[in-house]
Design a protein around this motif. Structure first.
Motif, short mmCIF file in Angstrom:
data_model
loop_
_atom_site.label_atom_id
_atom_site.label_comp_id
_atom_site.label_asym_id
_atom_site.label_seq_id
_atom_site.Cartn_x
_atom_site.Cartn_y
_atom_site.Cartn_z
N THR A 112 0.85 -1.18 0.00
CA THR A 112 0.00 0.00 0.00
C THR A 112 0.89 1.23 0.00
OG1 THR A 112 -0.07 0.20 2.40
CG2 THR A 112 -1.74 -1.22 1.36
N LEU A 113 0.34 2.37 -0.35
CA LEU A 113 1.12 3.61 -0.35
C LEU A 113 1.64 3.90 1.06
CD1 LEU A 113 2.24 5.91 -1.98
CD2 LEU A 113 0.12 7.15 -1.62
N GLY A 114 0.84 3.62 2.08
CA GLY A 114 1.28 3.82 3.45
C GLY A 114 2.49 2.95 3.80
N GLU A 115 2.49 1.70 3.34
CA GLU A 115 3.63 0.81 3.59
C GLU A 115 4.87 1.31 2.85
OE1 GLU A 115 1.50 -3.51 4.25
OE2 GLU A 115 1.66 -2.73 2.20
N ILE A 116 4.68 1.77 1.63
CA ILE A 116 5.82 2.29 0.87
C ILE A 116 6.40 3.50 1.57
CG2 ILE A 116 6.48 3.43 -1.30
CD1 ILE A 116 4.40 1.62 -2.69
N GLU A 117 5.54 4.41 2.02
CA GLU A 117 6.02 5.61 2.70
C GLU A 117 6.71 5.28 4.01
OE1 GLU A 117 2.49 8.02 2.79
OE2 GLU A 117 2.93 8.87 0.82
N ALA A 118 6.25 4.23 4.71
CA ALA A 118 6.88 3.82 5.97
C ALA A 118 8.29 3.27 5.71
CB ALA A 118 6.03 2.78 6.68
N VAL A 119 8.46 2.56 4.61
CA VAL A 119 9.75 1.97 4.29
C VAL A 119 10.70 3.02 3.71
CG1 VAL A 119 10.94 0.29 2.81
CG2 VAL A 119 8.80 -0.34 3.95
N TYR A 120 10.17 3.86 2.81
CA TYR A 120 10.99 4.85 2.12
C TYR A 120 10.64 6.25 2.60
CZ TYR A 120 12.02 0.99 -1.01
OH TYR A 120 12.41 -0.21 -1.52
#
Length: 139
Positions: free
Chosen positions: A83-91
């Motif tokens: 999800t976009l939220g997961e991507i933002e949390a990682v990057y």
């Protein structure tokens, strides 16, 4: 579903995707085999049967040579998309996030406009991005 069933399902998806990507790039099996530094017979088996491609580094190399997108790889492997939220949390790096979003746009355009040459598609994306940055933000 058993591991054997999962493996067969993956092999079916893999062989279809290998052929589809090779044809989309207008490459012969020999050209792909040469780029992968394997025999033409080996690549033929991978594409015909989806089998014997078990080494992760060989698989990643195939994805690179045949220009698979991250989204396509995730889908092929049967993984849930991030999800976009997961991507933002990682990057957390803003440039990386822009790159990810840009790649998603590139993948979508490749899918919708398969006949556009990759060079021209990248150029179009650069022009669209530059134009977007010139516009005032809308609220």
């Amino acid at each position: 579903m058993s591991n054997k069933d999962l493996e067969q399902e993956f092999q079916e998806r893999l062989k279809k995707e290998l052929r589809k990507h090779r044809l989309k790039q207008k490459l012969s099996q020999k050209a792909v085999a040469d780029a992968l530094m394997v025999s033409e017979t080996t690549y033929y088996r991978w594409e015909k049967y989806g089998q014997c491609l078990t080494d992760i580094f060989s698989l990643l190399n195939v994805f690179r040579v045949l220009d698979f997108s991250t989204v396509e790889i995730i889908d092929l492997l049967g993984l849930a998309p991030l999800t976009l939220g997961e991507i933002e949390a990682v990057y957390q790096d803003e440039d990386i996030l822009k790159s990810i979003k840009g790649n998603a746009i590139y993948s979508a355009m490749r899918e919708k406009c398969p006949d556009i040459d990759g060079f021209y598609l990248r150029k179009l994306l650069v022009l669209l991005s530059e134009e977007n940055f010139k516009r005032p933000e809308r609220k």
